[in-house]
Design a protein around this motif. Structure first.
Motif, PDB file in Angstrom:
ATOM      1  N   ALA A   1      -2.542 -15.243   1.821  1.00 27.40           N
ATOM      2  CA  ALA A   1      -2.539 -16.710   1.852  1.00 27.40           C
ATOM      3  C   ALA A   1      -2.269 -17.204   3.271  1.00 27.40           C
ATOM      4  O   ALA A   1      -2.869 -18.182   3.726  1.00 27.40           O
ATOM      5  CB  ALA A   1      -1.492 -17.259   0.882  1.00 27.40           C
ATOM      6  N   ASP A   2      -1.386 -16.501   3.981  1.00 24.92           N
ATOM      7  CA  ASP A   2      -1.050 -16.879   5.359  1.00 24.92           C
ATOM      8  C   ASP A   2      -2.031 -16.316   6.381  1.00 24.92           C
ATOM      9  O   ASP A   2      -2.159 -16.858   7.477  1.00 24.92           O
ATOM     10  CB  ASP A   2       0.360 -16.395   5.715  1.00 24.92           C
ATOM     11  CG  ASP A   2       1.440 -17.130   4.954  1.00 24.92           C
ATOM     12  OD1 ASP A   2       1.185 -18.257   4.463  1.00 24.92           O
ATOM     13  OD2 ASP A   2       2.560 -16.580   4.838  1.00 24.92           O
ATOM     14  N   HIS A   3      -2.689 -15.215   6.040  1.00 24.64           N
ATOM     15  CA  HIS A   3      -3.583 -14.508   6.970  1.00 24.64           C
ATOM     16  C   HIS A   3      -4.860 -14.104   6.235  1.00 24.64           C
ATOM     17  O   HIS A   3      -5.046 -12.934   5.882  1.00 24.64           O
ATOM     18  CB  HIS A   3      -2.897 -13.265   7.544  1.00 24.64           C
ATOM     19  CG  HIS A   3      -1.592 -13.525   8.183  1.00 24.64           C
ATOM     20  ND1 HIS A   3      -1.475 -13.973   9.476  1.00 24.64           N
ATOM     21  CD2 HIS A   3      -0.322 -13.431   7.700  1.00 24.64           C
ATOM     22  CE1 HIS A   3      -0.197 -14.117   9.769  1.00 24.64           C
ATOM     23  NE2 HIS A   3       0.525 -13.808   8.712  1.00 24.64           N
ATOM     24  N   PRO A   4      -5.768 -15.038   6.014  1.00 22.00           N
ATOM     25  CA  PRO A   4      -6.987 -14.718   5.248  1.00 22.00           C
ATOM     26  C   PRO A   4      -7.891 -13.689   5.924  1.00 22.00           C
ATOM     27  O   PRO A   4      -8.789 -13.145   5.272  1.00 22.00           O
ATOM     28  CB  PRO A   4      -7.690 -16.059   5.098  1.00 22.00           C
ATOM     29  CG  PRO A   4      -6.995 -17.016   5.986  1.00 22.00           C
ATOM     30  CD  PRO A   4      -5.680 -16.439   6.375  1.00 22.00           C
ATOM     31  N   ALA A   5      -7.657 -13.378   7.192  1.00 26.30           N
ATOM     32  CA  ALA A   5      -8.503 -12.400   7.891  1.00 26.30           C
ATOM     33  C   ALA A   5      -8.066 -10.959   7.636  1.00 26.30           C
ATOM     34  O   ALA A   5      -8.636 -10.036   8.232  1.00 26.30           O
ATOM     35  CB  ALA A   5      -8.506 -12.691   9.388  1.00 26.30           C
ATOM     36  N   ILE A   6      -7.090 -10.731   6.755  1.00 31.25           N
ATOM     37  CA  ILE A   6      -6.688  -9.354   6.457  1.00 31.25           C
ATOM     38  C   ILE A   6      -7.890  -8.600   5.895  1.00 31.25           C
ATOM     39  O   ILE A   6      -8.505  -9.018   4.918  1.00 31.25           O
ATOM     40  CB  ILE A   6      -5.497  -9.317   5.475  1.00 31.25           C
ATOM     41  CG1 ILE A   6      -4.233  -9.830   6.185  1.00 31.25           C
ATOM     42  CG2 ILE A   6      -5.279  -7.893   4.939  1.00 31.25           C
ATOM     43  CD1 ILE A   6      -3.017  -9.965   5.274  1.00 31.25           C
ATOM     44  N   ALA A   7      -8.226  -7.499   6.575  1.00 33.87           N
ATOM     45  CA  ALA A   7      -9.400  -6.711   6.200  1.00 33.87           C
ATOM     46  C   ALA A   7      -9.044  -5.287   5.787  1.00 33.87           C
ATOM     47  O   ALA A   7      -9.880  -4.585   5.225  1.00 33.87           O
ATOM     48  CB  ALA A   7     -10.385  -6.673   7.372  1.00 33.87           C
ATOM     49  N   THR A   8      -7.816  -4.874   6.071  1.00 27.76           N
ATOM     50  CA  THR A   8      -7.377  -3.507   5.804  1.00 27.76           C
ATOM     51  C   THR A   8      -5.895  -3.540   5.476  1.00 27.76           C
ATOM     52  O   THR A   8      -5.154  -4.352   6.036  1.00 27.76           O
ATOM     53  CB  THR A   8      -7.616  -2.607   7.037  1.00 27.76           C
ATOM     54  OG1 THR A   8      -8.999  -2.656   7.396  1.00 27.76           O
ATOM     55  CG2 THR A   8      -7.211  -1.167   6.793  1.00 27.76           C
ATOM     56  N   ILE A   9      -5.473  -2.626   4.607  1.00 31.39           N
ATOM     57  CA  ILE A   9      -4.058  -2.502   4.261  1.00 31.39           C
ATOM     58  C   ILE A   9      -3.605  -1.087   4.590  1.00 31.39           C
ATOM     59  O   ILE A   9      -4.299  -0.111   4.287  1.00 31.39           O
ATOM     60  CB  ILE A   9      -3.827  -2.796   2.764  1.00 31.39           C
ATOM     61  CG1 ILE A   9      -4.194  -4.253   2.461  1.00 31.39           C
ATOM     62  CG2 ILE A   9      -2.380  -2.508   2.368  1.00 31.39           C
ATOM     63  CD1 ILE A   9      -4.227  -4.585   0.980  1.00 31.39           C
ATOM     64  N   LEU A  10      -2.431  -0.984   5.210  1.00 33.37           N
ATOM     65  CA  LEU A  10      -1.811   0.312   5.508  1.00 33.37           C
ATOM     66  C   LEU A  10      -0.427   0.329   4.871  1.00 33.37           C
ATOM     67  O   LEU A  10       0.402  -0.522   5.161  1.00 33.37           O
ATOM     68  CB  LEU A  10      -1.707   0.531   7.018  1.00 33.37           C
ATOM     69  CG  LEU A  10      -0.971   1.795   7.468  1.00 33.37           C
ATOM     70  CD1 LEU A  10      -1.690   3.055   6.985  1.00 33.37           C
ATOM     71  CD2 LEU A  10      -0.813   1.806   8.984  1.00 33.37           C
ATOM     72  N   PHE A  11      -0.209   1.291   3.980  1.00 36.90           N
ATOM     73  CA  PHE A  11       1.100   1.463   3.360  1.00 36.90           C
ATOM     74  C   PHE A  11       1.956   2.363   4.236  1.00 36.90           C
ATOM     75  O   PHE A  11       1.618   3.524   4.453  1.00 36.90           O
ATOM     76  CB  PHE A  11       0.974   2.098   1.975  1.00 36.90           C
ATOM     77  CG  PHE A  11       0.427   1.201   0.907  1.00 36.90           C
ATOM     78  CD1 PHE A  11       0.457  -0.179   1.010  1.00 36.90           C
ATOM     79  CD2 PHE A  11      -0.117   1.756  -0.232  1.00 36.90           C
ATOM     80  CE1 PHE A  11      -0.040  -0.994   0.005  1.00 36.90           C
ATOM     81  CE2 PHE A  11      -0.611   0.955  -1.249  1.00 36.90           C
ATOM     82  CZ  PHE A  11      -0.569  -0.423  -1.122  1.00 36.90           C
ATOM     83  N   GLU A  12       3.062   1.842   4.724  1.00 39.21           N
ATOM     84  CA  GLU A  12       4.018   2.640   5.501  1.00 39.21           C
ATOM     85  C   GLU A  12       4.859   3.512   4.595  1.00 39.21           C
ATOM     86  O   GLU A  12       5.165   4.650   4.904  1.00 39.21           O
ATOM     87  CB  GLU A  12       4.906   1.704   6.343  1.00 39.21           C
ATOM     88  CG  GLU A  12       6.107   2.362   6.987  1.00 39.21           C
ATOM     89  CD  GLU A  12       7.334   2.429   6.080  1.00 39.21           C
ATOM     90  OE1 GLU A  12       8.102   3.400   6.214  1.00 39.21           O
ATOM     91  OE2 GLU A  12       7.519   1.544   5.224  1.00 39.21           O
ATOM     92  N   CYS A  13       5.261   2.993   3.467  1.00 40.42           N
ATOM     93  CA  CYS A  13       6.195   3.668   2.568  1.00 40.42           C
ATOM     94  C   CYS A  13       5.498   4.788   1.798  1.00 40.42           C
ATOM     95  O   CYS A  13       4.432   4.583   1.212  1.00 40.42           O
ATOM     96  CB  CYS A  13       6.804   2.654   1.605  1.00 40.42           C
ATOM     97  SG  CYS A  13       8.004   3.377   0.471  1.00 40.42           S
ATOM     98  N   ALA A  14       6.123   5.944   1.760  1.00 37.31           N
ATOM     99  CA  ALA A  14       5.547   7.098   1.071  1.00 37.31           C
ATOM    100  C   ALA A  14       5.616   6.986  -0.445  1.00 37.31           C
ATOM    101  O   ALA A  14       5.013   7.800  -1.143  1.00 37.31           O
ATOM    102  CB  ALA A  14       6.239   8.383   1.543  1.00 37.31           C
ATOM    103  N   ALA A  15       6.285   5.979  -0.969  1.00 35.63           N
ATOM    104  CA  ALA A  15       6.304   5.759  -2.419  1.00 35.63           C
ATOM    105  C   ALA A  15       5.105   4.935  -2.873  1.00 35.63           C
ATOM    106  O   ALA A  15       4.773   4.921  -4.060  1.00 35.63           O
ATOM    107  CB  ALA A  15       7.595   5.051  -2.837  1.00 35.63           C
ATOM    108  N   PHE A  16       4.457   4.248  -1.961  1.00 33.58           N
ATOM    109  CA  PHE A  16       3.378   3.325  -2.328  1.00 33.58           C
ATOM    110  C   PHE A  16       2.063   3.984  -2.754  1.00 33.58           C
ATOM    111  O   PHE A  16       1.299   3.376  -3.506  1.00 33.58           O
ATOM    112  CB  PHE A  16       3.095   2.345  -1.184  1.00 33.58           C
ATOM    113  CG  PHE A  16       4.227   1.412  -0.858  1.00 33.58           C
ATOM    114  CD1 PHE A  16       5.372   1.327  -1.635  1.00 33.58           C
ATOM    115  CD2 PHE A  16       4.149   0.598   0.260  1.00 33.58           C
ATOM    116  CE1 PHE A  16       6.412   0.458  -1.319  1.00 33.58           C
ATOM    117  CE2 PHE A  16       5.176  -0.277   0.588  1.00 33.58           C
ATOM    118  CZ  PHE A  16       6.308  -0.346  -0.196  1.00 33.58           C
ATOM    119  N   PRO A  17       1.735   5.202  -2.297  1.00 34.46           N
ATOM    120  CA  PRO A  17       0.443   5.778  -2.691  1.00 34.46           C
ATOM    121  C   PRO A  17       0.244   5.868  -4.202  1.00 34.46           C
ATOM    122  O   PRO A  17      -0.901   5.910  -4.659  1.00 34.46           O
ATOM    123  CB  PRO A  17       0.453   7.165  -2.053  1.00 34.46           C
ATOM    124  CG  PRO A  17       1.317   7.002  -0.854  1.00 34.46           C
ATOM    125  CD  PRO A  17       2.396   6.033  -1.287  1.00 34.46           C
TER     126      PRO A  17
END
Length: 185
Positions: free
Chosen positions: A139-155
């Motif tokens: 909502a704040d950054h509509p240009a987000i085109a990629t997501i990177l999960f830093e946390c190893a629990a997120f996969p």
């Protein structure tokens, strides 16, 4: 885990010793269970003679180059209040401006991880917490085109987040698969 997230420098000798023990037992590569371990990447990588990939954040320079120049990368972390921009490994100000940070501090997952003993991972909570965080970021950054999960629990929810957001989602398992695939058989 909390000491790693908070950046306790006294942990570095333990990281090095653990990596050396693993290699002595036959490990062909070293990874970690917390993306904040990136702080120890240089020391551990120089202490052993196998590939070391302590954090998915190592993917960030490549992701910046493969994402369109107008696109932003959302880095999702366990706790953004412990964040230091040096963790990103990105010195160029224009590239840094393309990175948006979101954390799960205060969420159910975050509270569960602080409990001792830590309860079993609540996959539904992680999915809900991440989906909400990503929606706020987009909502704040509509240009987000990629997501990177830093946390190893997120996969554990990467596939769901890919389906929901219709965006590429990268995590530590992607980096580990790449690393392992590159090793001689």
């Amino acid at each position: 885990m909390e000491n790693v997230v908070r950046g306790d420098p006294k942990l570095e000798p333990a990281f090095i010793a653990a990596a050396r023990r693993l290699v002595a037992r036959g490990a062909v590569a070293i990874s970690s269970t917390c993306g904040f371990s990136i702080r120890h990447q240089p020391a551990v990588a120089t202490s052993v003679n196998v590939p070391v990939v302590l954090s998915s954040l190592l993917l960030l320079p490549a992701l910046l180059r493969q994402t369109p120049p107008w696109g932003k990368i959302a880095v999702l972390t366990y706790d953004s209040t412990c964040w230091e921009d040096t963790l990103l490994g990105v010195d160029d100000r224009a590239e840094r401006a393309r990175i948006v940070l979101g954390g799960l501090e205060g969420s159910k997952f975050w509270h569960d991880e602080l409990k001792r003993p830590t309860p079993p991972i609540d996959v539904i909570a992680i999915e809900k917490d991440l989906t909400g965080c990503i929606a706020r970021l987009r909502a704040d950054h509509p240009a987000i085109a990629t997501i990177l999960f830093e946390c190893a629990a997120f996969p554990i929810v990467s596939a769901v987040i890919r389906r929901v957001t219709k965006l590429p989602v990268y995590d530590i398992t992607d980096l580990c698969r790449l690393t392992m695939a590159s090793l001689p058989s």
